[in-house]
Design a protein around this motif. Sequence first.
Motif, PDB file in Angstrom:
ATOM      1  N   LYS A  44      87.853  -8.276  18.059  1.00 25.49           N
ATOM      2  CA  LYS A  44      86.403  -8.395  17.920  1.00 25.49           C
ATOM      3  C   LYS A  44      85.693  -8.243  19.265  1.00 25.49           C
ATOM      4  O   LYS A  44      84.548  -7.808  19.322  1.00 25.49           O
ATOM      5  N   HIS A  45      86.357  -8.635  20.359  1.00 23.04           N
ATOM      6  CA  HIS A  45      85.731  -8.636  21.682  1.00 23.04           C
ATOM      7  C   HIS A  45      86.606  -7.887  22.682  1.00 23.04           C
ATOM      8  O   HIS A  45      87.817  -7.784  22.499  1.00 23.04           O
ATOM      9  N   ILE A  46      85.963  -7.441  23.759  1.00 22.54           N
ATOM     10  CA  ILE A  46      86.693  -6.868  24.898  1.00 22.54           C
ATOM     11  C   ILE A  46      86.307  -7.655  26.134  1.00 22.54           C
ATOM     12  O   ILE A  46      85.125  -7.916  26.379  1.00 22.54           O
ATOM     13  N   LEU A  47      87.327  -8.022  26.891  1.00 21.04           N
ATOM     14  CA  LEU A  47      87.134  -8.622  28.202  1.00 21.04           C
ATOM     15  C   LEU A  47      87.601  -7.594  29.219  1.00 21.04           C
ATOM     16  O   LEU A  47      88.770  -7.241  29.268  1.00 21.04           O
ATOM     17  N   LEU A  48      86.670  -7.065  29.980  1.00 23.53           N
ATOM     18  CA  LEU A  48      86.965  -6.042  30.973  1.00 23.53           C
ATOM     19  C   LEU A  48      87.096  -6.712  32.339  1.00 23.53           C
ATOM     20  O   LEU A  48      86.117  -7.183  32.906  1.00 23.53           O
ATOM     21  N   ASN A  49      88.327  -6.786  32.834  1.00 25.93           N
ATOM     22  CA  ASN A  49      88.592  -7.391  34.135  1.00 25.93           C
ATOM     23  C   ASN A  49      88.588  -6.271  35.174  1.00 25.93           C
ATOM     24  O   ASN A  49      89.468  -5.424  35.192  1.00 25.93           O
ATOM     25  N   ALA A  50      87.583  -6.297  36.046  1.00 22.39           N
ATOM     26  CA  ALA A  50      87.404  -5.234  37.032  1.00 22.39           C
ATOM     27  C   ALA A  50      87.869  -5.647  38.427  1.00 22.39           C
ATOM     28  O   ALA A  50      87.471  -5.042  39.416  1.00 22.39           O
ATOM     29  N   GLU A  51      88.722  -6.655  38.499  1.00 20.71           N
ATOM     30  CA  GLU A  51      89.170  -7.165  39.789  1.00 20.71           C
ATOM     31  C   GLU A  51      89.803  -6.080  40.659  1.00 20.71           C
ATOM     32  O   GLU A  51      89.566  -6.020  41.861  1.00 20.71           O
ATOM     33  N   GLY A  52      90.582  -5.193  40.061  1.00 19.80           N
ATOM     34  CA  GLY A  52      91.255  -4.144  40.827  1.00 19.80           C
ATOM     35  C   GLY A  52      90.502  -2.831  40.867  1.00 19.80           C
ATOM     36  O   GLY A  52      91.010  -1.825  41.371  1.00 19.80           O
ATOM     37  N   LEU A  53      89.285  -2.815  40.332  1.00 17.74           N
ATOM     38  CA  LEU A  53      88.493  -1.587  40.296  1.00 17.74           C
ATOM     39  C   LEU A  53      87.830  -1.374  41.654  1.00 17.74           C
ATOM     40  O   LEU A  53      87.017  -2.181  42.093  1.00 17.74           O
ATOM     41  N   THR A  54      88.202  -0.298  42.322  1.00 13.30           N
ATOM     42  CA  THR A  54      87.687  -0.040  43.669  1.00 13.30           C
ATOM     43  C   THR A  54      86.487   0.895  43.679  1.00 13.30           C
ATOM     44  O   THR A  54      85.734   0.930  44.644  1.00 13.30           O
ATOM     45  N   PHE A  55      86.297   1.673  42.603  1.00 10.20           N
ATOM     46  CA  PHE A  55      85.198   2.634  42.534  1.00 10.20           C
ATOM     47  C   PHE A  55      84.919   2.938  41.076  1.00 10.20           C
ATOM     48  O   PHE A  55      85.828   2.952  40.240  1.00 10.20           O
TER      49      PHE A  55
END
Length: 117
Positions: A44-55
């Motif tokens: 039902k939900h999405i948790l988007l963890n952007a901790e490692g997203l550099t760009f």
Amino acid sequence: MSFHVETEQKNSVLCVRLQGELDHHTASAVRDKVDEALANPQIKHILLNAEGLTFMDSSGIGVILGRYKKLQARGGELVICTVSSSVYRLLEMAGLFKVLRLEEGEDHALRTLGEAV
């Protein structure tokens, strides 16, 4: 730089963890992997963890908005957590925080979505 996307289902939440650069070269990989997981009606939900997203560029914004619309249609929510300052500025300029919630970390975000950690 290499890119990696990891997904994990925690009850009704799909946790998506991104590492590297989300741009026009990698956006389709994220879209395909998340859409494949969303075929499961239990999510039902999405948790988007952007901790490692550099760009991230506009292609990444398109991927996020597309998944948001899919979740909205099923009464769910997309929550983003652990964003770097550069990605935060991009999301803010694009107006995404008007429709998406930002949380400090993955455990806290899961609790706000009603999932025990």
